[in-house]
Design a protein around this motif. Structure first.
Motif, PDB file in Angstrom:
ATOM      1  N   ALA A 110       0.844  -1.200   0.000  1.00 28.28           N
ATOM      2  CA  ALA A 110       0.000   0.000   0.000  1.00 28.28           C
ATOM      3  C   ALA A 110       0.879   1.251   0.000  1.00 28.28           C
ATOM      4  O   ALA A 110       0.579   2.228  -0.696  1.00 28.28           O
ATOM      5  CB  ALA A 110      -0.923  -0.006   1.217  1.00 28.28           C
ATOM      6  N   CYS A 111       1.960   1.223   0.772  1.00 21.14           N
ATOM      7  CA  CYS A 111       2.866   2.384   0.817  1.00 21.14           C
ATOM      8  C   CYS A 111       3.500   2.639  -0.550  1.00 21.14           C
ATOM      9  O   CYS A 111       3.660   3.789  -0.965  1.00 21.14           O
ATOM     10  CB  CYS A 111       3.973   2.173   1.846  1.00 21.14           C
ATOM     11  N   ILE A 112       3.855   1.562  -1.237  1.00 22.90           N
ATOM     12  CA  ILE A 112       4.432   1.710  -2.573  1.00 22.90           C
ATOM     13  C   ILE A 112       3.422   2.397  -3.493  1.00 22.90           C
ATOM     14  O   ILE A 112       3.739   3.361  -4.192  1.00 22.90           O
ATOM     15  CB  ILE A 112       4.794   0.326  -3.176  1.00 22.90           C
ATOM     16  N   ALA A 113       2.181   1.895  -3.473  1.00 22.13           N
ATOM     17  CA  ALA A 113       1.182   2.379  -4.421  1.00 22.13           C
ATOM     18  C   ALA A 113       0.714   3.793  -4.089  1.00 22.13           C
ATOM     19  O   ALA A 113       0.608   4.636  -4.967  1.00 22.13           O
ATOM     20  CB  ALA A 113      -0.009   1.414  -4.458  1.00 22.13           C
ATOM     21  N   VAL A 114       0.439   4.057  -2.816  1.00 20.93           N
ATOM     22  CA  VAL A 114      -0.216   5.310  -2.454  1.00 20.93           C
ATOM     23  C   VAL A 114       0.778   6.437  -2.186  1.00 20.93           C
ATOM     24  O   VAL A 114       0.493   7.601  -2.419  1.00 20.93           O
ATOM     25  CB  VAL A 114      -1.121   5.093  -1.210  1.00 20.93           C
ATOM     26  N   ILE A 115       1.955   6.089  -1.684  1.00 25.96           N
ATOM     27  CA  ILE A 115       2.912   7.136  -1.335  1.00 25.96           C
ATOM     28  C   ILE A 115       4.161   7.065  -2.219  1.00 25.96           C
ATOM     29  O   ILE A 115       4.626   8.067  -2.736  1.00 25.96           O
ATOM     30  CB  ILE A 115       3.298   7.052   0.158  1.00 25.96           C
ATOM     31  N   ALA A 135      -1.445  10.587   5.095  1.00 25.18           N
ATOM     32  CA  ALA A 135      -1.009   9.236   5.459  1.00 25.18           C
ATOM     33  C   ALA A 135       0.324   9.297   6.218  1.00 25.18           C
ATOM     34  O   ALA A 135       0.507   8.642   7.247  1.00 25.18           O
ATOM     35  CB  ALA A 135      -0.865   8.372   4.210  1.00 25.18           C
ATOM     36  N   LEU A 136       1.239  10.126   5.734  1.00 25.18           N
ATOM     37  CA  LEU A 136       2.543  10.246   6.399  1.00 25.18           C
ATOM     38  C   LEU A 136       2.382  10.806   7.812  1.00 25.18           C
ATOM     39  O   LEU A 136       2.995  10.313   8.759  1.00 25.18           O
ATOM     40  CB  LEU A 136       3.464  11.156   5.577  1.00 25.18           C
ATOM     41  N   LEU A 137       1.535  11.828   7.942  1.00 20.45           N
ATOM     42  CA  LEU A 137       1.348  12.426   9.265  1.00 20.45           C
ATOM     43  C   LEU A 137       0.714  11.428  10.237  1.00 20.45           C
ATOM     44  O   LEU A 137       1.079  11.388  11.418  1.00 20.45           O
ATOM     45  CB  LEU A 137       0.499  13.698   9.150  1.00 20.45           C
ATOM     46  N   ILE A 138      -0.205  10.631   9.743  1.00 22.34           N
ATOM     47  CA  ILE A 138      -0.823   9.629  10.618  1.00 22.34           C
ATOM     48  C   ILE A 138       0.225   8.637  11.118  1.00 22.34           C
ATOM     49  O   ILE A 138       0.296   8.318  12.305  1.00 22.34           O
ATOM     50  CB  ILE A 138      -1.972   8.888   9.890  1.00 22.34           C
ATOM     51  N   VAL A 139       1.074   8.178  10.193  1.00 21.18           N
ATOM     52  CA  VAL A 139       2.111   7.230  10.610  1.00 21.18           C
ATOM     53  C   VAL A 139       3.041   7.886  11.633  1.00 21.18           C
ATOM     54  O   VAL A 139       3.390   7.290  12.656  1.00 21.18           O
ATOM     55  CB  VAL A 139       2.917   6.719   9.393  1.00 21.18           C
ATOM     56  N   PHE A 140       3.418   9.129  11.392  1.00 23.76           N
ATOM     57  CA  PHE A 140       4.278   9.837  12.371  1.00 23.76           C
ATOM     58  C   PHE A 140       3.585   9.927  13.722  1.00 23.76           C
ATOM     59  O   PHE A 140       4.178   9.662  14.760  1.00 23.76           O
ATOM     60  CB  PHE A 140       4.571  11.282  11.904  1.00 23.76           C
ATOM     61  N   TYR A 141       2.316  10.326  13.675  1.00 22.43           N
ATOM     62  CA  TYR A 141       1.579  10.534  14.913  1.00 22.43           C
ATOM     63  C   TYR A 141       1.585   9.270  15.767  1.00 22.43           C
ATOM     64  O   TYR A 141       1.899   9.294  16.953  1.00 22.43           O
ATOM     65  CB  TYR A 141       0.150  10.982  14.595  1.00 22.43           C
ATOM     66  N   PHE A 142       1.259   8.151  15.150  1.00 14.05           N
ATOM     67  CA  PHE A 142       1.171   6.918  15.936  1.00 14.05           C
ATOM     68  C   PHE A 142       2.532   6.424  16.394  1.00 14.05           C
ATOM     69  O   PHE A 142       2.635   5.651  17.335  1.00 14.05           O
ATOM     70  CB  PHE A 142       0.414   5.838  15.163  1.00 14.05           C
ATOM     71  N   ASN A 143       3.578   6.909  15.729  1.00 17.45           N
ATOM     72  CA  ASN A 143       4.902   6.478  16.179  1.00 17.45           C
ATOM     73  C   ASN A 143       5.468   7.389  17.253  1.00 17.45           C
ATOM     74  O   ASN A 143       6.362   7.001  17.982  1.00 17.45           O
ATOM     75  CB  ASN A 143       5.859   6.399  14.991  1.00 17.45           C
ATOM     76  N   LEU A 144       4.951   8.596  17.314  1.00 16.54           N
ATOM     77  CA  LEU A 144       5.487   9.508  18.333  1.00 16.54           C
ATOM     78  C   LEU A 144       4.680   9.416  19.620  1.00 16.54           C
ATOM     79  O   LEU A 144       5.115   9.810  20.675  1.00 16.54           O
ATOM     80  CB  LEU A 144       5.457  10.945  17.801  1.00 16.54           C
ATOM     81  N   LYS A 145       3.480   8.887  19.490  1.00 16.37           N
ATOM     82  CA  LYS A 145       2.582   8.802  20.650  1.00 16.37           C
ATOM     83  C   LYS A 145       3.218   8.049  21.813  1.00 16.37           C
ATOM     84  O   LYS A 145       3.865   7.045  21.624  1.00 16.37           O
ATOM     85  CB  LYS A 145       1.296   8.118  20.229  1.00 16.37           C
ATOM     86  N   ILE A 202       4.544  -0.434  10.815  1.00 21.04           N
ATOM     87  CA  ILE A 202       3.993   0.370   9.712  1.00 21.04           C
ATOM     88  C   ILE A 202       5.026   1.407   9.263  1.00 21.04           C
ATOM     89  O   ILE A 202       5.244   1.622   8.073  1.00 21.04           O
ATOM     90  CB  ILE A 202       2.670   1.041  10.138  1.00 21.04           C
ATOM     91  N   LEU A 203       5.689   2.015  10.230  1.00 25.09           N
ATOM     92  CA  LEU A 203       6.740   2.980   9.884  1.00 25.09           C
ATOM     93  C   LEU A 203       7.876   2.291   9.122  1.00 25.09           C
ATOM     94  O   LEU A 203       8.422   2.842   8.161  1.00 25.09           O
ATOM     95  CB  LEU A 203       7.279   3.642  11.160  1.00 25.09           C
ATOM     96  N   THR A 204       8.211   1.091   9.554  1.00 22.86           N
ATOM     97  CA  THR A 204       9.267   0.343   8.864  1.00 22.86           C
ATOM     98  C   THR A 204       8.861   0.036   7.427  1.00 22.86           C
ATOM     99  O   THR A 204       9.667   0.174   6.501  1.00 22.86           O
ATOM    100  CB  THR A 204       9.578  -0.964   9.627  1.00 22.86           C
ATOM    101  N   ALA A 205       7.602  -0.365   7.242  1.00 24.29           N
ATOM    102  CA  ALA A 205       7.119  -0.657   5.884  1.00 24.29           C
ATOM    103  C   ALA A 205       7.158   0.600   5.021  1.00 24.29           C
ATOM    104  O   ALA A 205       7.568   0.573   3.859  1.00 24.29           O
ATOM    105  CB  ALA A 205       5.691  -1.213   5.941  1.00 24.29           C
ATOM    106  N   LEU A 206       6.767   1.710   5.616  1.00 19.65           N
ATOM    107  CA  LEU A 206       6.765   2.987   4.896  1.00 19.65           C
ATOM    108  C   LEU A 206       8.192   3.386   4.514  1.00 19.65           C
ATOM    109  O   LEU A 206       8.480   3.717   3.357  1.00 19.65           O
ATOM    110  CB  LEU A 206       6.146   4.064   5.793  1.00 19.65           C
ATOM    111  N   GLY A 207       9.076   3.338   5.506  1.00 14.70           N
ATOM    112  CA  GLY A 207      10.466   3.704   5.250  1.00 14.70           C
ATOM    113  C   GLY A 207      11.065   2.803   4.184  1.00 14.70           C
ATOM    114  O   GLY A 207      11.815   3.249   3.312  1.00 14.70           O
ATOM    115  N   HIS A 208      10.691   1.530   4.245  1.00 18.11           N
ATOM    116  CA  HIS A 208      11.247   0.616   3.258  1.00 18.11           C
ATOM    117  C   HIS A 208      10.732   0.906   1.852  1.00 18.11           C
ATOM    118  O   HIS A 208      11.442   0.716   0.865  1.00 18.11           O
ATOM    119  CB  HIS A 208      10.988  -0.835   3.628  1.00 18.11           C
TER     120      HIS A 208
END
Ligand code: PHE
Length: 461
Positions: free
Chosen positions: A61-66, A451-461, A232-238
């Motif tokens: 999903a990260c590949i396709a959407v972001i 999408a990026l902000l959501i991933v950041f938010y849940f990782n900083l929480k 999820i952050l790892t998948a995104l970063g990858h």
């Protein structure tokens, strides 16, 4: 200087002094950059560490959407700027009448590429002793245990690692110094297809192990309970790492892209090929992991421990193993060249000759790489950021990897999406992207940043 038809047809020569000779060559160079250790070494091991299916789904999903829209953005900005990533960001921001601070995005991207190169070279170096072992028949009938010991022995030896790291960095500097287009055009067009075919053969072999079904369900049957915010952050970063995004690489290559080439279609081809190689690598490796009772979450050694076992049992295994590690070395090489390109093209703009720039940049990355190499043995207990829960137990190598893929790249990606979505005139991006603009624009303007902000938010929480 390779002049070409596009230039003769009125390409603004002052901006793009030399271009890829065709769309095909650009695709091959970009695929050469994208396909590398990220697909064959990193994707399988982080998938194993993060529990399989659900992680793979998020990655796709990260590949396709972001990832894909970002690739279009970077290639587009790169082509408009026609310079190094740093020069391009300065140039394009100025042309759009925006703050000159946008150059910071180029700087951070170049820094990320530099840091990645420093450890990438160490890992890529591992392929060389594996080529020697494969050629000398050391894998024949090797047990999983012996294979693990072989790998452990390599990691335990800083001098060996230093030797291979030095050779690999030397190879990277060599091509970079000679001018990327020159060296790359020939290499990638032959080697990438060969790697693809070899992976297919490996998957064919893996299908005979009797554990293919298990691997398929591990990779494609999502178990969302195994999914954490961190995964999820790892998948995104990858997704960024594997597509060579957020590091200037695609931007630098985009600068050499002739005007008439469709960026969107080209980006789709690159993303599909890159993802295809990663999935093939997963399909080749996990049946072997399960067949031999190895740990899917083994970590960075995963392919280096599992594949020799498979090759050792395969008819003609010595030959295939040699070929495999040679092609992996080449795939890593064409990627590392593109990492160095961000910095070299910048230094070049600053009046430092290509040869000097490549040697200087390569030498600096080589030095930093030594700290990665030591973190695999003598410094393996040195985990300097233990006071932060997020970094606990991470060695220098782990930290470089985390810092680049999970922090710098997502931040650069967010900034680029904001730039093209909000700061660049839509008419300008539309003139580059044609009909695809309608689809691309709302994605980079709203979907990717949110999408990026959501991933950041849940990782900083
Ligand atoms: N995409 C490359 C790989 O998957 C790594 C890479 C990252 C290359 C950043 C260039 C820039 O191996």
């Amino acid at each position: 200087m390779p002049h070409n038809k596009q230039m003769a047809q009125g390409q603004p020569t002052s901006i793009s002094p030399a271009l890829w000779s065709s769309r095909f060559v650009f695709i091959m160079a970009a695929v050469g950059s994208a396909v590398g250790l990220g697909n064959i070494w990193k994707f399988p091991y982080i998938t194993g560490e993060n529990g399989g299916g659900a992680f793979v789904l998020v990655y796709l999903a990260c590949i396709a959407v972001i990832g894909l829209p970002l690739m279009m953005s970077e290639v587009m900005v790169g082509r408009r700027g026609g310079k190094s990533p740093i020069g391009t960001m300065a140039e394009v921001a100025k042309a759009e009448g925006r703050s000159k601070h946008w150059v910071g995005v180029g700087i951070m991207a170049t820094l990320a590429a530099f840091l990645i190169l420093s450890f990438y070279s160490v890992i890529a170096g591992w392929t060389m002793p594996y080529i020697i072992s494969a050629m000398s028949g050391s894998f024949s009938d090797i047990s999983a245990e012996d294979s693990g010991a072989l790998f452990g022995g390599l990691l335990a030896s800083p001098w060996q690692l230093l030797l291979w790291h030095s050779i690999f960095m030397g190879l990277t500097v060599l091509v970079s110094a000679g001018g990327v287009r020159h060296g790359l055009e020939r290499a990638v067009t032959k080697l990438m297809p060969a790697l693809f075919i070899l992976l297919l053969i490996l998957v064919g072999y893996a299908a005979t192990t009797g554990h293919f079904g298990e691997a398929v369900s591990f990779l494609f049957k999502p178990d969302f309970s195994a999914l954490t915010a961190e995964a999820i952050l790892t998948a995104l970063g990858h997704a960024f790492f594997t597509l060579s995004l957020a590091s200037g690489a695609m931007m630098a290559y985009g600068a050499y892209l002739p005007k008439h080439v469709s960026i969107a279609r080209t980006a789709v081809v690159i993303a599909v090929m890159d993802t295809g190689v990663a999935l093939l690598a997963g399909l080749a490796i996990f049946p072997i992991v399960f067949a031999h009772g190895l740990a899917a979450g083994e970590g960075p050694g995963l392919i280096f421990v599992t594949l020799p076992v498979a090759f050792g049992q395969m008819p003609g295994g010595g030959f295939f193993a040699t070929l495999f590690f040679v092609l992996l070395l080449f795939a890593a090489w064409t990627s590392s060249i593109s990492m160095l390109e961000s910095l070299v093209s910048y230094l070049n703009e600053k009046g430092i000759g290509r040869v000097k720039a490549a040697i200087g940049g390569g030498l600096a990355a080589w030095l930093v790489g030594i700290t990665t190499l030591l973190s695999l043995n003598v410094w393996s207990d040195f985990t300097p950021l233990d006071m932060f829960a997020r970094f606990e137990g991470k060695t220098l190598f782990d930290l470089y990897d985390y810092l680049t893929a999970n922090i710098m790249m997502p931040v650069v990606a967010l900034l680029i999406a904001l730039f093209v979505g909000w700061k660049m005139k839509p008419a300008h991006s539309a003139s580059e992207l044609g009909a695809w603009h309608k689809l691309w624009f709302p994605v980079v303007r709203y979907l990717s940043p949110i999408a990026l902000l959501i991933v950041f938010y849940f990782n900083l929480k």
